[in-house]
Design a protein around this motif. Sequence first.
Motif, PDB file in Angstrom:
ATOM      1  N   ARG A  85       0.895  -1.278   0.010  1.00 34.61           N
ATOM      2  CA  ARG A  85       0.155  -0.083   0.036  1.00 34.61           C
ATOM      3  C   ARG A  85       0.872   1.165   0.055  1.00 34.61           C
ATOM      4  O   ARG A  85       1.769   1.489   0.865  1.00 34.61           O
ATOM      5  CB  ARG A  85      -0.834   0.050   1.275  1.00 34.61           C
ATOM      6  N   HIS A  86       0.785   2.056  -1.071  1.00 35.57           N
ATOM      7  CA  HIS A  86       1.703   3.185  -1.040  1.00 35.57           C
ATOM      8  C   HIS A  86       0.852   4.428  -0.975  1.00 35.57           C
ATOM      9  O   HIS A  86      -0.444   4.524  -1.503  1.00 35.57           O
ATOM     10  CB  HIS A  86       2.483   3.240  -2.425  1.00 35.57           C
ATOM     11  N   PHE A  87       1.150   5.418  -0.288  1.00 39.04           N
ATOM     12  CA  PHE A  87       0.499   6.774  -0.239  1.00 39.04           C
ATOM     13  C   PHE A  87       1.452   7.710  -0.703  1.00 39.04           C
ATOM     14  O   PHE A  87       2.346   8.188  -0.310  1.00 39.04           O
ATOM     15  CB  PHE A  87       0.397   7.240   1.311  1.00 39.04           C
ATOM     16  N   GLY A  88       1.234   7.977  -2.106  1.00 37.85           N
ATOM     17  CA  GLY A  88       1.956   8.871  -2.853  1.00 37.85           C
ATOM     18  C   GLY A  88       3.381   8.134  -3.077  1.00 37.85           C
ATOM     19  O   GLY A  88       3.371   6.958  -3.319  1.00 37.85           O
ATOM     20  N   GLY A  89       4.332   8.791  -2.716  1.00 38.07           N
ATOM     21  CA  GLY A  89       5.763   8.199  -2.870  1.00 38.07           C
ATOM     22  C   GLY A  89       6.007   7.226  -1.462  1.00 38.07           C
ATOM     23  O   GLY A  89       7.062   6.535  -1.636  1.00 38.07           O
ATOM     24  N   VAL A  90       5.171   7.271  -0.393  1.00 43.75           N
ATOM     25  CA  VAL A  90       5.467   6.643   0.893  1.00 43.75           C
ATOM     26  C   VAL A  90       4.901   5.064   0.611  1.00 43.75           C
ATOM     27  O   VAL A  90       3.849   5.022   0.403  1.00 43.75           O
ATOM     28  CB  VAL A  90       4.644   7.298   1.870  1.00 43.75           C
ATOM     29  N   VAL A  99       3.235   0.091   3.360  1.00 42.21           N
ATOM     30  CA  VAL A  99       3.605  -1.345   3.571  1.00 42.21           C
ATOM     31  C   VAL A  99       3.983  -1.788   2.203  1.00 42.21           C
ATOM     32  O   VAL A  99       3.362  -1.273   1.044  1.00 42.21           O
ATOM     33  CB  VAL A  99       1.969  -2.199   3.810  1.00 42.21           C
ATOM     34  N   ASP A 100       4.973  -2.602   2.150  1.00 41.07           N
ATOM     35  CA  ASP A 100       5.570  -2.981   0.952  1.00 41.07           C
ATOM     36  C   ASP A 100       5.898  -4.295   0.708  1.00 41.07           C
ATOM     37  O   ASP A 100       6.941  -4.880   1.245  1.00 41.07           O
ATOM     38  CB  ASP A 100       6.932  -2.074   0.885  1.00 41.07           C
ATOM     39  N   GLY A 101       5.199  -5.002  -0.107  1.00 38.68           N
ATOM     40  CA  GLY A 101       5.523  -6.570  -0.276  1.00 38.68           C
ATOM     41  C   GLY A 101       5.439  -7.416   0.898  1.00 38.68           C
ATOM     42  O   GLY A 101       6.497  -8.163   1.078  1.00 38.68           O
ATOM     43  N   GLY A 150       7.608  -0.593   6.482  1.00 34.91           N
ATOM     44  CA  GLY A 150       6.494  -1.675   5.530  1.00 34.91           C
ATOM     45  C   GLY A 150       7.051  -3.110   5.165  1.00 34.91           C
ATOM     46  O   GLY A 150       6.243  -3.692   4.521  1.00 34.91           O
ATOM     47  N   GLN A 151       8.284  -3.441   5.598  1.00 33.60           N
ATOM     48  CA  GLN A 151       8.675  -4.717   5.073  1.00 33.60           C
ATOM     49  C   GLN A 151       8.832  -5.666   6.447  1.00 33.60           C
ATOM     50  O   GLN A 151       9.292  -5.035   7.335  1.00 33.60           O
ATOM     51  CB  GLN A 151       9.970  -4.651   4.331  1.00 33.60           C
ATOM     52  N   LYS A 152       8.853  -6.865   6.054  1.00 35.21           N
ATOM     53  CA  LYS A 152       8.761  -7.704   7.315  1.00 35.21           C
ATOM     54  C   LYS A 152      10.449  -7.990   7.490  1.00 35.21           C
ATOM     55  O   LYS A 152      10.958  -8.357   6.305  1.00 35.21           O
ATOM     56  CB  LYS A 152       8.167  -8.944   6.951  1.00 35.21           C
ATOM     57  N   ILE A 163      -2.074 -17.163  17.814  1.00 38.12           N
ATOM     58  CA  ILE A 163      -1.990 -15.795  18.023  1.00 38.12           C
ATOM     59  C   ILE A 163      -0.891 -15.091  17.674  1.00 38.12           C
ATOM     60  O   ILE A 163       0.248 -15.742  17.868  1.00 38.12           O
ATOM     61  CB  ILE A 163      -2.028 -15.632  19.757  1.00 38.12           C
ATOM     62  N   VAL A 164      -0.970 -14.367  16.546  1.00 35.95           N
ATOM     63  CA  VAL A 164       0.410 -13.882  15.797  1.00 35.95           C
ATOM     64  C   VAL A 164       0.687 -12.377  16.231  1.00 35.95           C
ATOM     65  O   VAL A 164      -0.676 -11.610  16.298  1.00 35.95           O
ATOM     66  CB  VAL A 164       0.036 -13.879  14.422  1.00 35.95           C
ATOM     67  N   GLY A 165       1.591 -11.998  16.797  1.00 37.07           N
ATOM     68  CA  GLY A 165       1.927 -10.764  17.002  1.00 37.07           C
ATOM     69  C   GLY A 165       2.431  -9.809  15.872  1.00 37.07           C
ATOM     70  O   GLY A 165       3.254 -10.511  15.064  1.00 37.07           O
ATOM     71  N   LEU A 166       2.183  -8.679  15.845  1.00 37.51           N
ATOM     72  CA  LEU A 166       2.692  -7.818  14.624  1.00 37.51           C
ATOM     73  C   LEU A 166       3.288  -6.506  15.186  1.00 37.51           C
ATOM     74  O   LEU A 166       2.665  -5.949  15.930  1.00 37.51           O
ATOM     75  CB  LEU A 166       1.660  -7.352  13.681  1.00 37.51           C
ATOM     76  N   ILE A 167       4.729  -6.497  15.279  1.00 39.76           N
ATOM     77  CA  ILE A 167       5.103  -5.372  15.975  1.00 39.76           C
ATOM     78  C   ILE A 167       6.229  -4.452  14.859  1.00 39.76           C
ATOM     79  O   ILE A 167       6.427  -5.246  13.932  1.00 39.76           O
ATOM     80  CB  ILE A 167       6.126  -5.923  17.191  1.00 39.76           C
ATOM     81  N   GLY A 168       6.686  -3.340  15.581  1.00 38.19           N
ATOM     82  CA  GLY A 168       7.317  -2.716  14.904  1.00 38.19           C
ATOM     83  C   GLY A 168       7.633  -1.261  15.165  1.00 38.19           C
ATOM     84  O   GLY A 168       6.668  -0.853  16.017  1.00 38.19           O
ATOM     85  N   PRO A 169       8.531  -0.470  14.840  1.00 38.29           N
ATOM     86  CA  PRO A 169       8.663   0.924  15.383  1.00 38.29           C
ATOM     87  C   PRO A 169       7.409   1.580  14.777  1.00 38.29           C
ATOM     88  O   PRO A 169       6.862   1.038  13.855  1.00 38.29           O
ATOM     89  CB  PRO A 169       9.830   1.368  14.985  1.00 38.29           C
ATOM     90  N   ASN A 170       7.334   2.740  15.532  1.00 33.86           N
ATOM     91  CA  ASN A 170       5.986   3.786  14.848  1.00 33.86           C
ATOM     92  C   ASN A 170       6.425   4.002  13.571  1.00 33.86           C
ATOM     93  O   ASN A 170       7.660   4.161  12.998  1.00 33.86           O
ATOM     94  CB  ASN A 170       6.045   5.104  15.652  1.00 33.86           C
ATOM     95  N   GLY A 171       5.146   3.960  12.849  1.00 32.30           N
ATOM     96  CA  GLY A 171       5.241   4.113  11.218  1.00 32.30           C
ATOM     97  C   GLY A 171       5.808   2.948  10.350  1.00 32.30           C
ATOM     98  O   GLY A 171       6.098   3.184   9.360  1.00 32.30           O
ATOM     99  N   SER A 172       5.819   2.025  11.047  1.00 33.48           N
ATOM    100  CA  SER A 172       6.518   0.767  10.347  1.00 33.48           C
ATOM    101  C   SER A 172       5.514   0.027   9.449  1.00 33.48           C
ATOM    102  O   SER A 172       5.672  -0.854   8.663  1.00 33.48           O
ATOM    103  CB  SER A 172       7.018  -0.131  11.233  1.00 33.48           C
ATOM    104  N   GLY A 173       3.862   0.337   9.492  1.00 33.69           N
ATOM    105  CA  GLY A 173       3.155  -0.087   8.745  1.00 33.69           C
ATOM    106  C   GLY A 173       2.021  -1.138   9.321  1.00 33.69           C
ATOM    107  O   GLY A 173       1.510  -1.807   8.629  1.00 33.69           O
ATOM    108  N   LYS A 174       2.134  -1.084  10.558  1.00 34.20           N
ATOM    109  CA  LYS A 174       1.298  -2.262  11.317  1.00 34.20           C
ATOM    110  C   LYS A 174      -0.148  -1.953  11.028  1.00 34.20           C
ATOM    111  O   LYS A 174      -1.067  -2.526  10.714  1.00 34.20           O
ATOM    112  CB  LYS A 174       1.613  -2.045  12.899  1.00 34.20           C
ATOM    113  N   SER A 175      -0.424  -0.521  11.646  1.00 32.33           N
ATOM    114  CA  SER A 175      -1.832  -0.105  11.579  1.00 32.33           C
ATOM    115  C   SER A 175      -2.443  -0.126  10.220  1.00 32.33           C
ATOM    116  O   SER A 175      -3.538  -0.425   9.768  1.00 32.33           O
ATOM    117  CB  SER A 175      -2.213   1.137  12.092  1.00 32.33           C
TER     118      SER A 175
END
Lengths: 292, 255
Positions: B9-14, B17-19, B222-224, B29-41
């Motif tokens: 999912r790209h927003f303009g050039g951002v 979430v990327d591939g 945006g990448q795993k 139960i799977v956890g999805l973690i990452g720093p702020n802005g990493s694409g979780k939400s």
Amino acid sequence: MFDFIQAVLDGILFGTIYSLIGIGFTLVFGVMHKINMAYAAASIGAAYIGLVSASAMKAASAWVVFGCSLVAGGVLGFLVYLICFHLIPLRNENATLMSTVGMLLLADELISHATTGAPQNYPATLEDVMFRFGEMSMRGDLVVVFGVSVVCTAALLLLLYRTRLGLATRAVAQQPIAAQLCGMRVAQVNTLTFVITGVLGGIAGALICSAVGSLSILLTGPLTVKGLIVTVIGGLGSVPGAIVAGLLVGGLENVFQHFRGVTERDMYVMLLLFAFLIFRPGGIFAKGQGRD
Amino acid sequence: MLELERVSRHFGGVRAVDGLDLKVRDGEIVGLIGPNGSGKSTTVNLVTGLFSLTSGQIRFRGQDIAPLPTHMRLQGGIARTFQNIRLFGQLTVWQNLWVAQNSPADRAKRGFFSRWLGGQSGVRDEIVSLLEFSGLAHKQDELASNLAFGEQRRLELARAMATKPKLLLLDEPAAGMNSEEIGQLRERILKLRERGLTILLVEHVMELVMGVTDRIAVLNFGQKIAEGTPAEIQKDAAVRKAYLGGDAAAAEGGS
């Protein structure tokens, strides 16, 4: 003094119609966060269709006309939704504002074309009946206006606060995204909102024409303005606010008329609007002051 | 249960979430973690249909759900909670749960009149048990907006449950909770799993993620960048680097 109380009383009786129209504006705003400018014009249109279809059935009694107006109102509400909201991309805030203003003008044109601009006689409910209480009296038809409006408002409140459909409507108004995620169909709720407000509008339109005694194109403009004023004073989106604001505007309007005459009346109503916009921009029931 | 395949999912050039490839199996139960802005939400929003895909595929129980509107995804059995709570504030606790009972099974049970106008029979027991589950039984007639913060979070979870989901997406359910509340939340999540739910948990609070998940996927830009059991993730160098920054990880590795 009695004249004054009499003026207030008549005004409040008539004000229930303003409440109905205000509810129509405010409910659509609450659910969609859009103003339906065509609402009052569509209501008068429904009253006209009601009149015509009742005379086509050779049943000119006021109650038949009311029934036909009610149905016509629902149908027109649906059409307005379809044309001005559903077919127009909602993403642009101003698109639906323009489309409903266009619909207001179109409805105006249609009514004036159909009536050739001449006022149409509208059947009264209780002609020349007066209820007297000592010095005070109440016009019978205004009592009918009051009674019908109260019944409609009560039915609407029951629907909104006690039924699943009403709760879903309010849920969509409060949290559209969460509502979709709980399986509610926003388009369906929007459509129903327009049909229900249309029905209210049809009744309100017929009540006004009946109380005035005639249906004329001159009714749509003032009714649109009064409806919007009631909506703003009551607080955009607040149904209880619209009810109280309708009574307030109706009552005060008659008081202004009593003291200053019919020519100055609407000026003061407008000033009332500005007073609210400045001092209570959130409407009567807003929690605290504030523009947000 | 849920399969994301090369989802972007790209927003303009951002590239929010990327591939992204991600699989959540039945009952996991799977956890999805990452720093702020990493694409979780964004990922959660893609699964629930609030954003459309730029590319890739999302399959839920084998069916491609990308073309389905949000309310249809719910009927298939996906529910979620929100990072910033979104309750129906002017409805009571009871009503919040009542209006959410829209699963196909619930719809089928209702006749025309009870569908639109009311009739609370048949659904009452379920609401009562959800209220007990979330410890809100004594608050059933309060307006949702009058509840305390922790209670609102519990109600939101109960409302998601009222839709009878098979897959539950929890978007930072522990945000703003103290450690006692987090303990209760963990118990509750584990109980949900016992009932057969599959859960995707997006969370910052490691105490919770490490305690309840079977597997964790880590996102960055945006990448795993890693996937594994909680123990494996705790040791992963790339994850440390993403969380602590390049220098900190290097310094720590060097000492």
